[in-house]
Design an enzyme around this catalytic site. Sequence first.
Site, PDB file in Angstrom:
ATOM      1  N   GLY A  11     -35.849 -10.490  -1.677  1.00 40.57           N
ATOM      2  CA  GLY A  11     -35.820  -9.103  -1.217  1.00 40.57           C
ATOM      3  C   GLY A  11     -36.865  -8.720  -0.176  1.00 40.57           C
ATOM      4  N   SER A  12     -37.316  -9.685   0.624  1.00 43.24           N
ATOM      5  CA  SER A  12     -38.348  -9.327   1.607  1.00 43.24           C
ATOM      6  C   SER A  12     -37.784  -8.403   2.703  1.00 43.24           C
ATOM      7  CB  SER A  12     -39.000 -10.574   2.223  1.00 43.24           C
ATOM      8  OG  SER A  12     -38.112 -11.240   3.069  1.00 43.24           O
ATOM      9  N   ASN A  13     -36.507  -8.546   2.998  1.00 35.20           N
ATOM     10  CA  ASN A  13     -35.905  -7.627   3.978  1.00 35.20           C
ATOM     11  C   ASN A  13     -35.786  -6.213   3.405  1.00 35.20           C
ATOM     12  OD1 ASN A  13     -35.035  -8.914   6.649  1.00 35.20           O
ATOM     13  ND2 ASN A  13     -34.405 -10.459   5.148  1.00 35.20           N
ATOM     14  N   LEU A  79     -25.547 -12.878  -1.474  1.00 32.43           N
ATOM     15  CA  LEU A  79     -24.778 -14.121  -1.375  1.00 32.43           C
ATOM     16  C   LEU A  79     -23.282 -14.051  -1.718  1.00 32.43           C
ATOM     17  CD1 LEU A  79     -27.440 -16.718  -2.539  1.00 32.43           C
ATOM     18  CD2 LEU A  79     -26.647 -16.248  -0.221  1.00 32.43           C
ATOM     19  N   ASN A  94     -24.740  -7.008   8.135  1.00 33.83           N
ATOM     20  CA  ASN A  94     -25.396  -8.155   7.501  1.00 33.83           C
ATOM     21  C   ASN A  94     -26.472  -8.708   8.436  1.00 33.83           C
ATOM     22  OD1 ASN A  94     -25.672 -10.410   5.625  1.00 33.83           O
ATOM     23  ND2 ASN A  94     -24.620 -11.650   7.172  1.00 33.83           N
ATOM     24  N   HIS A  96     -28.324 -12.168   9.508  1.00 34.35           N
ATOM     25  CA  HIS A  96     -28.139 -13.620   9.416  1.00 34.35           C
ATOM     26  C   HIS A  96     -29.245 -14.316  10.206  1.00 34.35           C
ATOM     27  CE1 HIS A  96     -25.801 -17.233   8.674  1.00 34.35           C
ATOM     28  NE2 HIS A  96     -26.183 -17.610   9.880  1.00 34.35           N
ATOM     29  N   GLU A 166     -36.704 -11.145  11.381  1.00 38.41           N
ATOM     30  CA  GLU A 166     -35.719 -10.451  10.529  1.00 38.41           C
ATOM     31  C   GLU A 166     -36.229  -9.075  10.133  1.00 38.41           C
ATOM     32  OE1 GLU A 166     -33.721 -12.448   7.285  1.00 38.41           O
ATOM     33  OE2 GLU A 166     -34.382 -14.383   8.042  1.00 38.41           O
TER      34      GLU A 166
HETATM   35  C1  GRF Z   1     -32.850 -13.942   4.868  1.00 34.42           C
HETATM   36  O1  GRF Z   1     -33.176 -15.080   5.589  1.00 34.42           O
HETATM   37  C2  GRF Z   1     -31.549 -13.366   5.355  1.00 34.42           C
HETATM   38  O2  GRF Z   1     -31.378 -13.463   6.716  1.00 34.42           O
HETATM   39  C3  GRF Z   1     -30.555 -14.207   4.664  1.00 34.42           C
HETATM   40  O3  GRF Z   1     -31.100 -14.400   3.363  1.00 34.42           O
HETATM   41  C4  GRF Z   1     -32.510 -14.292   3.435  1.00 34.42           C
HETATM   42  C5  GRF Z   1     -32.926 -13.232   2.471  1.00 34.42           C
HETATM   43  O4  GRF Z   1     -34.313 -13.081   2.398  1.00 34.42           O
HETATM   44  N1  GRF Z   1     -29.246 -13.650   4.735  1.00 34.42           N
HETATM   45  P1  GRF Z   1     -34.932 -11.901   1.565  1.00 34.42           P
HETATM   46  O5  GRF Z   1     -34.279 -11.911   0.178  1.00 34.42           O
HETATM   47  O6  GRF Z   1     -34.692 -10.623   2.293  1.00 34.42           O
HETATM   48  O7  GRF Z   1     -36.387 -12.217   1.455  1.00 34.42           O
END
Ligand code: GRF
Length: 180
Positions: A11-13, A79, A94, A96, A166
């Site tokens: 969940g870093s994003n 996923l 999304n 990527h 990202e």
């Molecule tokens: C990221 O690299 C994103 O691009 C991909 O899955 C990863 C998720 O990272 N789809 P996080 O869970 O947000 O840390």
Amino acid sequence: MNLAVFISGRGSNLRALLDAQREGYFSSKICLVVSNKEAEGLDYAREEGIDYLVSKDDKEIIRTMKDKNIDLVVLAGYLPKISKDLIDNFTLINIHPSLLPKYGGKGYYGMNVHRAVFKNGEKTSGVTVHYVNEKLDDGKIILQREIDISKCESAEEVADEVLVVEHEILKDAIKLLEEK
Ligand code: GRF
């Protein structure tokens, strides 16, 4: 816009979006976090007191999102395959970790992407934010950013470089969509 952020892992994003929201980087509000399992990243939702739903049932997910008047779904490391039902009911984007259409589609997720990029000796990689349609990693591109990875010595280093971008591009994409 009312946002729902979908995660499956660390969940870093999501964390980056929560930080951006707090800083007032965009005016949208993260109203719901959805995960298909007890993911690590759900702790961020708990810490911030944001409603979250752990479910694999798209009907339940759709119902919950309609109740919360969600305008945009942000897939951030989610996923499961996205059902037609979800696509018919919501606009989804999304993130990527590659320069789509390169290194996209079946099997290209997480570290698999970075391993393939590194193994092929690519000098650049990057990040793509795109709309979601029924084909994997195929929807219209909203934003894309390229990075130099020529100095990276492993797939892990590529992943680290890409992750920084990202976290920047996802909040930029939200801001861009707000302005549309
Ligand atoms: C990221 O690299 C994103 O691009 C991909 O899955 C990863 C998720 O990272 N789809 P996080 O869970 O947000 O840390």
